[in-house]
Design an enzyme around this catalytic site. Structure first.
Site: not given
Length: 320
Positions: A214, A245, A271, A190
């Site tokens: 992050k 991802k 998204s 990710k």
């Protein structure tokens, strides 16, 4: 080469990759209430109240979609520094899961996200002290969260937090609690991506996160070998399947993971990817159905066994 492209029948006969409804996982956003709440940055995607989420699950079954992934838009009043709502047996996502399972049973898989960002007042995926995300203390919470969600009836636990060592600890916790049949789909690769914006709008974490990022625990977009290392660690700890991802900007990672390990490999068409394609289609610059299906087929060509996509229901309609 043109001879085998001359007619539809021969193109179908020589097709190397195919997309089916069996390849689709439908992410759904839920809120504690009734009706729907449109998400401006995700056209045609809405937060669903509990009855509406149950209806969407029934629709997924009717369309033949194998699984849904639920993400809660938590009431801001329930968000705290320690994200305690994540381990509440009666939190929103647990109640929705019980409702869905009572409606459709095992005809549909329910995947639940394991991370603290939907429940934390700071928007980080883990516990924070002095500006640092705490790995081991967070993993303790994630184990409790996983048990709570498995108790609610979910079929797959999907840790998206990217804490080190959490897969082995979660597997041990689930087995000890009697949930040996609950799968773990690890968000193993990710990335700290700029493509997550509309998702954070949908779950209401964008304002909590603010200007923070992050990058200390998610993968750098510059890395690829490191992603393979992450996947290897998660598989060694007991992950049943792994996820990359975002999706399309990282198809090279999808291909490397599948080629390297030969395990069930999933990709998330996130998204921002969905929003870009929809915005171009809504402006009349692209054919929505054509680019939707082409983008999903690209995941299959790269080696993905399945795709989490907000296009799932629309694609399933075309594939019926």
């Amino acid at each position: 080469m043109r001879r085998v492209r001359a007619h539809d029948w021969t193109r179908r006969l020589t097709r190397e990759n195919t997309l089916s409804v069996d390849d689709l996982i439908w992410p759904l956003f839920v809120f504690d209430g009734l009706g729907t709440q449109p998400i401006p940055s995700l056209p045609d995607v809405s937060r669903l109240g509990i009855p509406e989420a149950r209806d969407a699950a029934r629709r997924a079954v009717d369309l033949g979609i194998p699984a849904i992934a639920l993400f809660p838009a938590t009431d801001p009043k329930l968000k705290t520094e320690d994200a305690r709502e994540a381990i509440n047996e009666d939190n929103l996502v647990c109640r929705v899961t019980r409702e869905i399972k009572s409606a459709v049973g095992d005809s549909l898989g329910v995947i639940l996200d394991v991370a603290l960002d939907p429940y934390s007042s700071h928007g980080q995926d883990g516990l924070v002290r002095d500006g640092r995300v705490l790995n081991d203390e967070t993993v303790d919470m994630l184990c409790q969260q996983s048990i709570v969600q498995a108790n609610a009836g979910c079929d797959i636990i999907a840790p998206s937090d990217m804490m080190d060592g959490r897969i082995g600890r979660i597997r041990e916790a689930l087995d000890t609690a009697g949930h040996t049949d609950v799968q773990i789909m690890s968000y193993a690769a990710k990335y700290a991506s700029a493509f997550y914006g509309p998702f954070r709008d949908a779950v209401g974490s964008a304002a909590n996160l603010g200007a923070a990022d992050k990058k200390t625990y998610q993968q750098s977009p510059a890395q690829s070998d490191e992603a393979i290392h992450e996947v290897a660690l998660d598989l060694a700890e007991g992950a049943d399947c792994v996820m990359v991802k975002p999706g399309m900007p990282y198809l090279d990672i999808v291909a490397r993971v599948k080629q390297s390990f030969g395990v069930p490999t999933y990709a998330y068409q996130v998204s921002g990817e969905y929003a870009m394609l929809r915005a171009a289609a809504d402006a009349g610059w692209l054919d929505r159905d054509a680019v939707m299906m082409e983008s999903l087929l690209a995941f299959k060509r790269a080696g993905a066994d399945g795709i989490l996509t907000y296009f799932a229901d629309a694609a399933a309609e075309l594939l019926k």
